[in-house]
Design a protein around this motif. Sequence first.
Motif, PDB file in Angstrom:
ATOM      1  N   TYR A  40      60.851  35.294 -55.399  1.00 31.24           N
ATOM      2  CA  TYR A  40      59.411  35.046 -55.385  1.00 31.24           C
ATOM      3  C   TYR A  40      59.017  33.945 -54.398  1.00 31.24           C
ATOM      4  O   TYR A  40      57.950  33.326 -54.540  1.00 31.24           O
ATOM      5  N   LEU A  77      59.042  39.612 -55.283  1.00 27.30           N
ATOM      6  CA  LEU A  77      57.731  39.155 -55.740  1.00 27.30           C
ATOM      7  C   LEU A  77      57.252  38.004 -54.865  1.00 27.30           C
ATOM      8  O   LEU A  77      56.706  37.011 -55.343  1.00 27.30           O
ATOM      9  N   LEU A  80      53.921  36.146 -55.214  1.00 22.96           N
ATOM     10  CA  LEU A  80      53.749  35.038 -56.158  1.00 22.96           C
ATOM     11  C   LEU A  80      53.916  33.701 -55.456  1.00 22.96           C
ATOM     12  O   LEU A  80      53.153  32.755 -55.692  1.00 22.96           O
ATOM     13  N   ARG A 109      54.187  32.932 -63.808  1.00 24.17           N
ATOM     14  CA  ARG A 109      55.492  33.452 -63.391  1.00 24.17           C
ATOM     15  C   ARG A 109      56.135  34.320 -64.473  1.00 24.17           C
ATOM     16  O   ARG A 109      56.512  35.465 -64.217  1.00 24.17           O
ATOM     17  N   LEU A 112      54.281  37.599 -65.172  1.00 23.56           N
ATOM     18  CA  LEU A 112      54.560  38.628 -64.168  1.00 23.56           C
ATOM     19  C   LEU A 112      55.991  39.136 -64.269  1.00 23.56           C
ATOM     20  O   LEU A 112      56.238  40.347 -64.207  1.00 23.56           O
ATOM     21  N   SER A 115      56.308  41.493 -67.173  1.00 29.53           N
ATOM     22  CA  SER A 115      55.580  42.746 -66.955  1.00 29.53           C
ATOM     23  C   SER A 115      56.353  43.669 -66.022  1.00 29.53           C
ATOM     24  O   SER A 115      56.486  44.871 -66.282  1.00 29.53           O
TER      25      SER A 115
END
Length: 240
Positions: A40, A77, A80, A109, A112, A115
Amino acid sequence: MSAAKDRTALVLFSGGQDSTVCLAWALQRFARVETLGFDYGQRHRIELDCRLTVRQELVRQFPQWAPKLGEDHVLDLSLLGQISACALTEHRAIELEANGLPNTFVPGRNLLFLSFAATLAYRRGASVLVGGMCETDYSGYPDCRDNTLKALQVALSLGLDTPMTLETPLMFLTKGQTWALAHELGGEALNALIAEHTHTCYLGERGTRHAWGYGCGECPACQLRAAGHAHWLQHGGAGA
């Protein structure tokens, strides 16, 4: 719901101490275990670099777990990191913000991460997500709290229209108890593996080897890990 021995778990696996203990915990309980990491835009990639080594060492040193350990996944990611201006995604001093949270907090964080993990788990036939979140010895991050994760478990299960169990075996453990749990799961060998191969230091320091592992020894993550290791030793733990 099927028994744990028949279920597949997906472990959020960063390459750090907590996620490694969670991986061992899952390997003791579930029929199949896959791992998931996230890129990320961290200020360093040390944990990401440690991940595969830790997996390899677990297979080598604990052959009873090897047949259960399935695929590893890494999701990009980086978005992010682009929207999270904090000390974990930018080179800045670690300090407390006006709201009382450390500036190592990456807003959203874990929300996400879980998920995306649930989405992957759905496609992989996994019904359990395992994360190393803890609200006992921690930096105060609100997305590590038990109430947050209980609410998220409900939301994910409803949104996917299938039960998704979110396991957080470290939630109410001190860092000393986390070292003790690792010893319970894999003996001195597992704690030695954690000290040598995992990484927790926020600054990415791998030059200095302490009894508890590598790190700067000064950042909040190192201080928690070191204090936990000292507490474990003081209460009868074996050397790491």
